[in-house]
Motif scaffolding. Structure first.
Motif, PDB file in Angstrom:
ATOM      1  N   ASP A 338       0.862  -1.186   0.000  1.00 52.53           N
ATOM      2  CA  ASP A 338       0.000   0.000   0.000  1.00 52.53           C
ATOM      3  C   ASP A 338       0.898   1.236   0.000  1.00 52.53           C
ATOM      4  OD1 ASP A 338      -1.895   1.951   0.242  1.00 52.53           O
ATOM      5  OD2 ASP A 338      -2.800   1.185   2.075  1.00 52.53           O
ATOM      6  N   ARG A 339       1.298   1.661  -1.185  1.00 58.51           N
ATOM      7  CA  ARG A 339       2.238   2.782  -1.297  1.00 58.51           C
ATOM      8  C   ARG A 339       1.583   4.108  -0.935  1.00 58.51           C
ATOM      9  NH1 ARG A 339       4.047   6.252  -5.505  1.00 58.51           N
ATOM     10  NH2 ARG A 339       6.233   6.889  -5.217  1.00 58.51           N
ATOM     11  N   ARG A 340       0.303   4.247  -1.244  1.00 62.50           N
ATOM     12  CA  ARG A 340      -0.364   5.533  -1.020  1.00 62.50           C
ATOM     13  C   ARG A 340      -0.714   5.740   0.444  1.00 62.50           C
ATOM     14  NH1 ARG A 340      -5.436   7.698  -4.716  1.00 62.50           N
ATOM     15  NH2 ARG A 340      -5.489   9.832  -3.919  1.00 62.50           N
ATOM     16  N   GLU A 397      -1.421   0.605   7.651  1.00 66.54           N
ATOM     17  CA  GLU A 397      -0.443   0.367   8.717  1.00 66.54           C
ATOM     18  C   GLU A 397       0.973   0.241   8.162  1.00 66.54           C
ATOM     19  OE1 GLU A 397      -3.181  -2.106  11.936  1.00 66.54           O
ATOM     20  OE2 GLU A 397      -2.065  -3.175  10.368  1.00 66.54           O
ATOM     21  N   LEU A 398       1.104  -0.166   6.917  1.00 64.29           N
ATOM     22  CA  LEU A 398       2.434  -0.319   6.314  1.00 64.29           C
ATOM     23  C   LEU A 398       3.161   1.014   6.266  1.00 64.29           C
ATOM     24  CD1 LEU A 398       1.322  -2.708   3.432  1.00 64.29           C
ATOM     25  CD2 LEU A 398       2.882  -3.328   5.303  1.00 64.29           C
ATOM     26  N   LEU A 400       2.612   3.628   8.273  1.00 62.89           N
ATOM     27  CA  LEU A 400       2.966   3.996   9.639  1.00 62.89           C
ATOM     28  C   LEU A 400       4.182   3.207  10.105  1.00 62.89           C
ATOM     29  CD1 LEU A 400       2.453   5.487  12.271  1.00 62.89           C
ATOM     30  CD2 LEU A 400       0.802   3.708  12.884  1.00 62.89           C
ATOM     31  N   ALA A 401       4.243   1.935   9.775  1.00 64.02           N
ATOM     32  CA  ALA A 401       5.409   1.131  10.144  1.00 64.02           C
ATOM     33  C   ALA A 401       6.683   1.698   9.535  1.00 64.02           C
ATOM     34  CB  ALA A 401       5.201  -0.323   9.700  1.00 64.02           C
ATOM     35  N   GLU A 402       6.608   2.111   8.279  1.00 64.34           N
ATOM     36  CA  GLU A 402       7.774   2.708   7.615  1.00 64.34           C
ATOM     37  C   GLU A 402       8.224   3.977   8.340  1.00 64.34           C
ATOM     38  OE1 GLU A 402       8.952   4.736   3.302  1.00 64.34           O
ATOM     39  OE2 GLU A 402       7.140   3.512   3.472  1.00 64.34           O
ATOM     40  N   LEU A 403       7.275   4.812   8.740  1.00 62.66           N
ATOM     41  CA  LEU A 403       7.615   6.053   9.436  1.00 62.66           C
ATOM     42  C   LEU A 403       8.207   5.766  10.808  1.00 62.66           C
ATOM     43  CD1 LEU A 403       7.572   9.125   9.740  1.00 62.66           C
ATOM     44  CD2 LEU A 403       5.203   8.927  10.527  1.00 62.66           C
ATOM     45  N   LEU A 404       7.607   4.870  11.565  1.00 61.53           N
ATOM     46  CA  LEU A 404       8.110   4.560  12.907  1.00 61.53           C
ATOM     47  C   LEU A 404       9.496   3.929  12.844  1.00 61.53           C
ATOM     48  CD1 LEU A 404       4.882   3.187  14.621  1.00 61.53           C
ATOM     49  CD2 LEU A 404       5.840   5.494  14.757  1.00 61.53           C
ATOM     50  N   ARG A 405       9.729   3.084  11.848  1.00 59.26           N
ATOM     51  CA  ARG A 405      11.057   2.491  11.665  1.00 59.26           C
ATOM     52  C   ARG A 405      12.080   3.591  11.354  1.00 59.26           C
ATOM     53  NH1 ARG A 405      10.039  -0.355   7.435  1.00 59.26           N
ATOM     54  NH2 ARG A 405       9.542  -2.325   8.461  1.00 59.26           N
ATOM     55  N   PHE A 406      11.701   4.533  10.507  1.00 54.35           N
ATOM     56  CA  PHE A 406      12.593   5.632  10.146  1.00 54.35           C
ATOM     57  C   PHE A 406      12.945   6.469  11.379  1.00 54.35           C
ATOM     58  CE2 PHE A 406      13.176  10.071   8.920  1.00 54.35           C
ATOM     59  CZ  PHE A 406      14.161   9.963   7.941  1.00 54.35           C
ATOM     60  N   ILE A 407      11.969   6.791  12.200  1.00 55.94           N
ATOM     61  CA  ILE A 407      12.214   7.593  13.405  1.00 55.94           C
ATOM     62  C   ILE A 407      13.197   6.884  14.334  1.00 55.94           C
ATOM     63  CG2 ILE A 407      11.118   8.445  15.523  1.00 55.94           C
ATOM     64  CD1 ILE A 407       8.628   9.068  13.815  1.00 55.94           C
ATOM     65  N   LYS A 408      13.032   5.573  14.478  1.00 50.05           N
ATOM     66  CA  LYS A 408      13.941   4.813  15.339  1.00 50.05           C
ATOM     67  C   LYS A 408      15.355   4.795  14.773  1.00 50.05           C
ATOM     68  CE  LYS A 408      14.996   0.109  16.838  1.00 50.05           C
ATOM     69  NZ  LYS A 408      14.623  -1.312  16.714  1.00 50.05           N
ATOM     70  N   ARG A 409      15.470   4.476  13.491  1.00 49.04           N
ATOM     71  CA  ARG A 409      16.814   4.284  12.918  1.00 49.04           C
ATOM     72  C   ARG A 409      17.569   5.595  12.742  1.00 49.04           C
ATOM     73  NH1 ARG A 409      15.882  -0.763   8.615  1.00 49.04           N
ATOM     74  NH2 ARG A 409      15.137  -2.225  10.228  1.00 49.04           N
ATOM     75  N   GLN A 410      16.821   6.692  12.599  1.00 47.55           N
ATOM     76  CA  GLN A 410      17.467   8.001  12.530  1.00 47.55           C
ATOM     77  C   GLN A 410      17.700   8.611  13.914  1.00 47.55           C
ATOM     78  OE1 GLN A 410      18.584   9.625   9.662  1.00 47.55           O
ATOM     79  NE2 GLN A 410      18.149   7.633   8.705  1.00 47.55           N
TER      80      GLN A 410
END
Length: 525
Positions: A338-340, A397-398, A400-410
């Motif tokens: 779900d890219r959009r 949710e995909l 949101l998962a991408e955003l939360l992963r980015f916040i953690k790794r950055q």
């Protein structure tokens, strides 16, 4: 005990006396020129009886809004004192029918961390010497350093479910309660109007009592035309508490669904007999134009974008998200790709960039919809991010998962989520050890509202991101009126010494329901 209000403005309570006063709200519908579109009379002087608003105040700038009852030139004077000694004068736009006689003036070059008094005068464009009575307001600019505290309020959902301005209970009295707290600004988390919500003159409550509404022509039907949407924004300005609040507290406004229609999404074609216009994109364009005309906004929505960052000094950045304009269609939400999503790829990329660039101690993600609360749209579809499946991320949710992963790794610290939408108040803590998706750092989500609408039961949680509901206050049945249940708003304060951030969930009547203190730079709180 909550702290005393931070540094109240000098003589704030007397600000709207004398020449700056406007008529009592509940008498306004009887004035023909103020019940709908301007009469455009050429006699007399221009009037600004709808009050003034300020918005999106930073350490060096702010926006000032006004509406005239006829064509007029907007003139804004600013001063460090209420007496307006040696004021600075700025000539604003010419107000005409193209913007429903509304206008916004940008104030730049302001001193940081200071009280700014302003007054708006409307001048006859054919004879600038013919001016109306000035209408005054005040705001405080953001600090330039970390030593001064910052405090703001948030809520949403105004005039919803048929509960409008009730003269028997004093109208939107919660605005007066919020004004007395003297916040630096107010974050309106969406549903600033209910364009699809009809306001009837009388509603019978379950216990037999009668709820009475102030009514207008535009609120007697669902909004379809541009004038209908404009009339919805004018309706809320009939309330004297709202107008006084607007004159003293700057607003950061975002939109959600009811600015257009319940649960709308781009490309939707309506199957609703109330609407002659079935294309939601047409309705949304009209609603967006009215939104930009009636709310001070740093990036004019018409032809622009709604998502933006409002920087309030070194302690706080507010990331105002748009979870409407770019979303995909509401669905069961089980897509494995779900890219959009709910933000769209461009807004998600923008958010990632802005989060990495932010140097603020706290980064508030202002969402117009909750993350882990299940919000249905009919029997099979879902309206928000969650869809009730506790397993691995699917559908929206995909993203949101991408955003939360980015916040953690950055290693981005100091993030928290604020929202409204669900018409109850709650606090959720999200943690990977409770979650199906585990690649994120713990965070908090706080929900408030409604501000002037019906109350609803608590929404169920989706376990995908491991939310734990630490607090909730909600009615036991749907659409409880403001006469039966208090309205809710939230308060956020940041201490300039320690950097601690305190969230308070409040109920109308002065009650603090829940308090949580967060430490800067720390995760897993």
């Amino acid at each position: 005990m909550p702290p005393a209000p931070l540094g109240p403005f000098p003589a704030r309570r007397s600000l709207l006396r004398g020449a700056a006063a406007v008529p009592a709200a509940l008498a306004l519908p009887a004035v023909p020129a103020l019940g709908g579109a301007p009469a455009q009379a050429r006699s007399g002087r221009p009037r600004a009886a709808w009050g003034v608003q300020s918005g999106e105040v930073t350490s060096s700038s702010g926006l000032v809004w006004v509406r005239s009852d006829r064509p007029a030139r907007m003139i804004v004077e600013t001063s460090a004192t209420e007496s307006f000694r040696r004021p600075e004068r700025r000539e604003g736009p010419l107000l005409g029918p193209g913007t429903d006689f509304t206008g916004t003036t940008v104030l730049s070059g302001l001193p940081a961390g200071e009280t700014v008094h302003y007054r708006v005068t409307l001048a006859d464009p054919d004879d600038p010497r013919r001016t109306g009575e000035p209408v005054a307001g005040v705001f405080r600019t953001a600090p330039a350093d970390c030593r001064r505290n910052v405090r703001f309020l948030w809520s949403g959902d105004i005039a919803g479910q048929g509960w409008g301005i009730n003269p028997d209970i004093g109208g939107y009295r919660v605005y007066e309660e919020m004004r007395r707290l003297a916040p630096d600004f107010f974050l309106c988390s969406g549903d600033s109007i209910y364009a699809d919500g009809v306001i009837e003159p009388r509603v019978t409550l379950p216990d037999g009592r009668i709820w009475r509404n102030v009514t207008t022509e535009e609120k007697s039907r669902v909004a379809q035309t541009l004038q209908d949407f404009r009339g919805n924004f004018r309706y809320n300005l009939l309330d004297e508490h709202a107008r006084r609040f607007n004159s003293e507290v700057p607003t950061v406004a975002q939109w959600d669904d009811h600015e257009v229609r319940n649960n709308w999404y781009p490309g939707q074609i309506l199957d609703d007999p109330r609407y002659a216009e079935k294309n939601v994109d047409v309705l949304a364009a009209r609603a967006l134009r009215a939104f930009g005309e009636y709310l001070p906004h740093s990036s004019p929505p018409r032809g622009g974008r709604m998502h933006r960052v409002v920087r309030h000094g070194p302690l706080l950045d507010v990331f105002v998200l748009d979870m409407r304009s770019y979303r995909n269609a509401n669905s069961p939400g089980r897509q494995v790709r779900d890219r959009r999503g709910i933000l769209g790829p461009e807004q998600l990329a923008w958010l990632k960039r802005q989060l990495t660039r932010s140097r603020a101690v706290w980064k508030v993600l202002a969402a117009d919809m909750p993350l882990g609360l299940v919000v249905p749209d009919g029997r099979t579809d879902f309206e928000a991010v969650a869809q009730g499946d506790p397993g691995a991320p699917l559908g929206r949710e995909l993203q949101l998962a991408e955003l939360l992963r980015f916040i953690k790794r950055q290693r981005i610290t100091g993030t928290l989520w604020l929202t409204a939408d669900v018409h109850h108040t709650s606090a959720q803590h999200y943690a990977p050890e409770r979650a199906a998706f585990k690649d994120f750092a713990p965070f908090w989500e706080f929900v408030s509202g409604p501000l002037a609408a019906g109350g609803f039961q608590a929404s169920p949680l989706d376990a995908t991101f491991g939310p734990r509901r630490v607090f909730v206050r909600a009615p036991k049945r749907a659409n409880v009126s403001p006469m039966e249940s208090p309205q809710y708003f939230g308060e956020v304060s940041v201490d300039g010494g320690s950097g601690e951030l305190t969230v308070r969930l409040r109920a109308e009547g002065g009650t603090v329901l829940f308090t949580r203190v967060l430490q800067p730079g720390r995760v897993g709180q």
